[in-house]
Write an enzyme that holds these catalytic residues in place. Sequence first.
Site, PDB file in Angstrom:
ATOM      1  N   PRO A 283       0.786  -1.226   0.000  1.00 52.68           N
ATOM      2  CA  PRO A 283       0.000   0.000   0.000  1.00 52.68           C
ATOM      3  C   PRO A 283       0.824   1.286   0.000  1.00 52.68           C
ATOM      4  CG  PRO A 283      -0.027  -1.022   2.170  1.00 52.68           C
ATOM      5  CD  PRO A 283       0.604  -2.008   1.228  1.00 52.68           C
ATOM      6  N   ASN A 284       0.307   2.232  -0.737  1.00 54.52           N
ATOM      7  CA  ASN A 284       0.833   3.609  -0.839  1.00 54.52           C
ATOM      8  C   ASN A 284       2.095   3.736  -1.675  1.00 54.52           C
ATOM      9  OD1 ASN A 284      -1.193   4.909   0.785  1.00 54.52           O
ATOM     10  ND2 ASN A 284      -0.281   3.894   2.547  1.00 54.52           N
TER      11      ASN A 284
ATOM     12  N   ARG B 274       8.148   0.524  12.977  1.00 55.99           N
ATOM     13  CA  ARG B 274       8.608   0.036  11.666  1.00 55.99           C
ATOM     14  C   ARG B 274       9.764  -0.956  11.791  1.00 55.99           C
ATOM     15  NH1 ARG B 274       6.010   3.540   7.929  1.00 55.99           N
ATOM     16  NH2 ARG B 274       5.683   5.575   8.832  1.00 55.99           N
TER      17      ARG B 274
ATOM     18  N   GLU C 149      12.626  -9.572   0.963  1.00 56.53           N
ATOM     19  CA  GLU C 149      11.847  -8.401   1.385  1.00 56.53           C
ATOM     20  C   GLU C 149      12.681  -7.150   1.119  1.00 56.53           C
ATOM     21  OE1 GLU C 149      10.647  -8.821   5.448  1.00 56.53           O
ATOM     22  OE2 GLU C 149      10.001  -6.731   5.617  1.00 56.53           O
TER      23      GLU C 149
ATOM     24  N   ARG D  89       5.353  12.480  -2.666  1.00 54.78           N
ATOM     25  CA  ARG D  89       5.465  13.065  -1.326  1.00 54.78           C
ATOM     26  C   ARG D  89       6.670  12.463  -0.626  1.00 54.78           C
ATOM     27  NH1 ARG D  89      -0.340  13.017  -0.410  1.00 54.78           N
ATOM     28  NH2 ARG D  89      -1.065  14.666  -1.770  1.00 54.78           N
TER      29      ARG D  89
ATOM     30  N   TYR E 269      11.795   8.718   0.859  1.00 56.04           N
ATOM     31  CA  TYR E 269      11.719   7.672  -0.173  1.00 56.04           C
ATOM     32  C   TYR E 269      12.414   8.036  -1.489  1.00 56.04           C
ATOM     33  CZ  TYR E 269       8.199   5.907   3.037  1.00 56.04           C
ATOM     34  OH  TYR E 269       7.557   5.452   4.154  1.00 56.04           O
TER      35      TYR E 269
ATOM     36  N   ASN F 213       8.006  -5.689  -1.547  1.00 58.21           N
ATOM     37  CA  ASN F 213       7.998  -4.561  -0.617  1.00 58.21           C
ATOM     38  C   ASN F 213       6.581  -4.524  -0.053  1.00 58.21           C
ATOM     39  OD1 ASN F 213       7.903  -2.207   0.815  1.00 58.21           O
ATOM     40  ND2 ASN F 213       9.011  -0.987  -0.699  1.00 58.21           N
TER      41      ASN F 213
ATOM     42  N   ASP G 235       1.519 -15.587   6.534  1.00 55.48           N
ATOM     43  CA  ASP G 235       1.040 -16.955   6.318  1.00 55.48           C
ATOM     44  C   ASP G 235       1.080 -17.321   4.837  1.00 55.48           C
ATOM     45  OD1 ASP G 235       0.665 -17.453   8.992  1.00 55.48           O
ATOM     46  OD2 ASP G 235      -1.481 -17.048   8.978  1.00 55.48           O
TER      47      ASP G 235
ATOM     48  N   HIS H 242      12.745  -2.840   1.497  1.00 58.60           N
ATOM     49  CA  HIS H 242      12.201  -1.553   1.934  1.00 58.60           C
ATOM     50  C   HIS H 242      13.123  -0.469   1.399  1.00 58.60           C
ATOM     51  CE1 HIS H 242       9.157  -3.252   4.564  1.00 58.60           C
ATOM     52  NE2 HIS H 242      10.063  -4.158   4.881  1.00 58.60           N
TER      53      HIS H 242
ATOM     54  N   ARG I  47      13.925   4.473  11.684  1.00 57.83           N
ATOM     55  CA  ARG I  47      12.656   5.205  11.735  1.00 57.83           C
ATOM     56  C   ARG I  47      11.899   4.851  13.019  1.00 57.83           C
ATOM     57  NH1 ARG I  47       9.687   4.890   6.166  1.00 57.83           N
ATOM     58  NH2 ARG I  47       8.630   6.679   7.139  1.00 57.83           N
TER      59      ARG I  47
ATOM     60  N   ALA J  93       3.465  -1.019   4.566  1.00 56.32           N
ATOM     61  CA  ALA J  93       2.996  -1.077   5.963  1.00 56.32           C
ATOM     62  C   ALA J  93       2.458  -2.454   6.342  1.00 56.32           C
ATOM     63  CB  ALA J  93       1.934  -0.012   6.199  1.00 56.32           C
TER      64      ALA J  93
HETATM   65  O1  CA2 Z   1      10.689   1.988   3.032  1.00 61.02           O
HETATM   66  C1  CA2 Z   1       9.802   1.309   2.492  1.00 61.02           C
HETATM   67  O2  CA2 Z   1       9.905   0.839   1.370  1.00 61.02           O
HETATM   68  C2  CA2 Z   1       8.474   1.081   3.237  1.00 61.02           C
HETATM   69  O3  CA2 Z   1       8.056  -0.242   2.957  1.00 61.02           O
HETATM   70  C3  CA2 Z   1       7.493   2.099   2.682  1.00 61.02           C
HETATM   71  C4  CA2 Z   1       6.135   2.083   3.376  1.00 61.02           C
HETATM   72  C5  CA2 Z   1       6.302   2.161   4.898  1.00 61.02           C
HETATM   73  O4  CA2 Z   1       5.042   1.991   5.519  1.00 61.02           O
HETATM   74  C6  CA2 Z   1       7.276   1.109   5.429  1.00 61.02           C
HETATM   75  O5  CA2 Z   1       7.430   1.293   6.823  1.00 61.02           O
HETATM   76  C7  CA2 Z   1       8.618   1.222   4.749  1.00 61.02           C
HETATM   77  C8  CA2 Z   1       5.298   3.272   2.884  1.00 61.02           C
HETATM   78  C9  CA2 Z   1       4.935   3.159   1.407  1.00 61.02           C
HETATM   79  C10 CA2 Z   1       5.126   4.429   0.647  1.00 61.02           C
HETATM   80  O6  CA2 Z   1       4.416   5.503   1.228  1.00 61.02           O
HETATM   81  C11 CA2 Z   1       4.508   6.747   0.675  1.00 61.02           C
HETATM   82  C12 CA2 Z   1       3.721   7.698   1.285  1.00 61.02           C
HETATM   83  C13 CA2 Z   1       3.750   8.984   0.802  1.00 61.02           C
HETATM   84  C14 CA2 Z   1       4.530   9.326  -0.288  1.00 61.02           C
HETATM   85  C15 CA2 Z   1       5.331   8.369  -0.892  1.00 61.02           C
HETATM   86  C16 CA2 Z   1       5.297   7.084  -0.400  1.00 61.02           C
END
Ligand code: CA2
Length: 151
Positions: free
Chosen positions: A12-13, A113, A100, A20, A25, A76, A89, A102, A109, A79
């Site tokens: 997700p995301n 996390r 995996e 952002r 990232y 990846n 599972d 990230h 962080r 969250a």
């Molecule tokens: O560092 C990573 O790749 C994460 O898997 C990214 C996840 C975060 O929840 C993990 O703790 C670490 C978040 C996905 C991306 O979220 C964004 C939010 C806003 C703008 C850009 C990306």
Amino acid sequence: MKRPLIAVLNGPNLNMLGMRQPEVYGRATLDDVEQICIQAAERLDVAIDFRQTNGEGELVSWVQECRNRAQGIVINPAAYGHTSIALLDALLAVELPVIEVHISNIHRREEFRHHTYCSRAAAGIICGLGVRGYAMALQAMTDMILDENDR
Ligand code: CA2
């Protein structure tokens, strides 16, 4: 001989990458990440199936679909890595090598996390190296698949 298939699954995301929080990232978008993976796959002579979803159930279903289809999974979980026993599972049930990834260094962080359920199913974890971690994961996964095929 048919090229091995590696599923590259994103949680997700990650569709918001590059839009952002560039300080966390970086500036690459998810399309850029896909291009990085396509180029790495060409170099390594493997096929990839690159996907992203915001749905936990869909991610679980995609992992299940990898059984009898893919030779390895690069994931990846975003969250869901920190929260989803269902995803763990599925990764355990599919009996495939898992790496995996990230983008950020989750250990630098927030405390929540630092733990990921997925890591119990992972042969290895790459974190904190930015989007190049995906290419590194594909390299490592290809080596692991070739080693397994040589046995
Ligand atoms: O560092 C990573 O790749 C994460 O898997 C990214 C996840 C975060 O929840 C993990 O703790 C670490 C978040 C996905 C991306 O979220 C964004 C939010 C806003 C703008 C850009 C990306």
